[in-house]
Structures are given as structure tokens and as C-alpha cells.
Design a protein around this motif. Structure first.
Motif, mmCIF file in Angstrom:
data_model
loop_
_atom_site.group_PDB
_atom_site.id
_atom_site.type_symbol
_atom_site.label_atom_id
_atom_site.label_comp_id
_atom_site.label_asym_id
_atom_site.label_seq_id
_atom_site.Cartn_x
_atom_site.Cartn_y
_atom_site.Cartn_z
ATOM 1 N N SER A 28 0.839 -1.198 0.000
ATOM 2 C CA SER A 28 0.000 0.000 0.000
ATOM 3 C C SER A 28 0.872 1.245 0.000
ATOM 4 O O SER A 28 1.921 1.295 0.627
ATOM 5 N N ARG A 54 0.184 5.888 -5.353
ATOM 6 C CA ARG A 54 -0.136 7.306 -5.182
ATOM 7 C C ARG A 54 1.008 8.017 -4.483
ATOM 8 O O ARG A 54 1.432 7.642 -3.420
ATOM 9 N N ARG A 60 -15.948 7.645 -8.037
ATOM 10 C CA ARG A 60 -15.928 6.319 -7.416
ATOM 11 C C ARG A 60 -17.361 5.834 -7.271
ATOM 12 O O ARG A 60 -18.260 6.616 -6.977
ATOM 13 N N GLU A 96 -16.907 -2.200 -5.621
ATOM 14 C CA GLU A 96 -16.334 -0.863 -5.668
ATOM 15 C C GLU A 96 -15.650 -0.688 -7.014
ATOM 16 O O GLU A 96 -15.031 -1.614 -7.525
ATOM 17 N N ALA A 97 -15.778 0.505 -7.602
ATOM 18 C CA ALA A 97 -15.133 0.810 -8.872
ATOM 19 C C ALA A 97 -14.752 2.281 -8.871
ATOM 20 O O ALA A 97 -15.337 3.085 -8.142
ATOM 21 N N GLU A 99 -10.110 7.477 -12.455
ATOM 22 C CA GLU A 99 -9.364 8.643 -11.997
ATOM 23 C C GLU A 99 -8.452 9.159 -13.099
ATOM 24 O O GLU A 99 -7.803 8.381 -13.796
ATOM 25 N N GLN A 158 -6.512 5.944 -14.461
ATOM 26 C CA GLN A 158 -6.578 4.697 -13.701
ATOM 27 C C GLN A 158 -8.012 4.220 -13.634
ATOM 28 O O GLN A 158 -8.920 5.000 -13.388
ATOM 29 N N ARG A 198 -10.008 1.337 -11.517
ATOM 30 C CA ARG A 198 -9.868 0.397 -10.405
ATOM 31 C C ARG A 198 -11.190 -0.275 -10.139
ATOM 32 O O ARG A 198 -12.243 0.299 -10.353
ATOM 33 N N GLY A 199 -11.126 -1.483 -9.606
ATOM 34 C CA GLY A 199 -12.337 -2.186 -9.234
ATOM 35 C C GLY A 199 -12.066 -3.288 -8.234
ATOM 36 O O GLY A 199 -10.957 -3.799 -8.152
ATOM 37 N N ALA A 200 -13.113 -3.593 -7.466
ATOM 38 C CA ALA A 200 -13.014 -4.687 -6.496
ATOM 39 C C ALA A 200 -14.383 -5.322 -6.374
ATOM 40 O O ALA A 200 -15.405 -4.640 -6.280
#
Length: 112
Positions: free
Chosen positions: A24, A28, A77, A85-86, A89, A105, A107-109
Motif C-alpha cells: 500500500s 499514489r 468512485r 467498488e469501482a 481517476e 486509472q 480500479r475495481g473490487a
């Protein structure tokens, strides 16, 4: 709203990798010197049309570091319940040592 700052001596790149407990924070702000850094993010959540548990959050973010490095980001988001979650950005990083870098970017989960 999220505001944060960091001060302190930084380690070399190799020492920093060995000192981390997980990955982590590697993406960023990775190109910025964390010796003195200020971060800010502002967003607001909107519910979906059907008033379900979906939440859309557009946001703006800025980061400034010692030495003139700056980054700006904006995006949206989506959170739909505890399982999805998606995010999308768009960002710009100017480290003060050449042409600014731009990034997109996605992102997804999905948890089950």
C-alpha cells in the motif's frame, strides 16, 4: 473531505521497499519526496436513481511535496453495497524535473 500532511526524513528506494509491511502506498505519490508533503481530497456522494445502496462520489484531489512536486487528480468512485467498488481517476504529476506525467486509472473490487 480528507486533509493530511507528512514530515520527516525519507529512506532510499531500496530501504523503503524492505521497510514496508505491504504494497500500500506504492502507487499514489510514489514519485514524490515524502519528507514534507501535504494532501487534500474533496468529494461528495450521490445516491443512484433507484435509491438503492449504490453511491457515486465525484472527487478532486491535490498533493504538494517539498521541492515543488505537485499532483492533481479528479474522478468518480462507485460503491454498491459491501461487495462492489469501482473508480475512474484522471491525474497529472509534475515533479519539477521535466515534462509533467498524466495518468488514467481504472480500479475495481468485487468481494464474495
Amino acid at each position: 473531505m480528507n486533509l493530511g500532511s507528512a514530515w520527516g526524513a525519507t529512506q532510499s528506494g531500496v530501504q523503503s521497499l524492505w521497510a514496508r509491511q505491504d504494497a500500500s502506498g506504492l502507487v499514489r505519490g510514489a514519485a514524490m519526496n515524502a519528507a514534507q508533503r501535504f494532501q487534500a481530497e474533496l468529494g461528495y456522494g450521490f445516491t443512484g436513481r433507484r435509491k438503492t445502496d449504490a453511491l457515486w462520489m465525484p472527487f478532486l484531489g491535490a498533493e504538494s511535496a517539498d521541492g515543488g512536486a505537485q499532483s492533481l487528480s479528479m474522478g468518480v468512485r462507485l460503491t454498491s453495497g459491501p461487495n462492489l467498488e469501482a473508480g475512474l481517476e484522471f491525474g497529472r504529476l509534475d515533479n519539477g524535473r521535466g515534462a509533467p506525467e498524466r495518468a488514467v486509472q481504472l480500479r475495481g473490487a468485487f468481494r464474495w
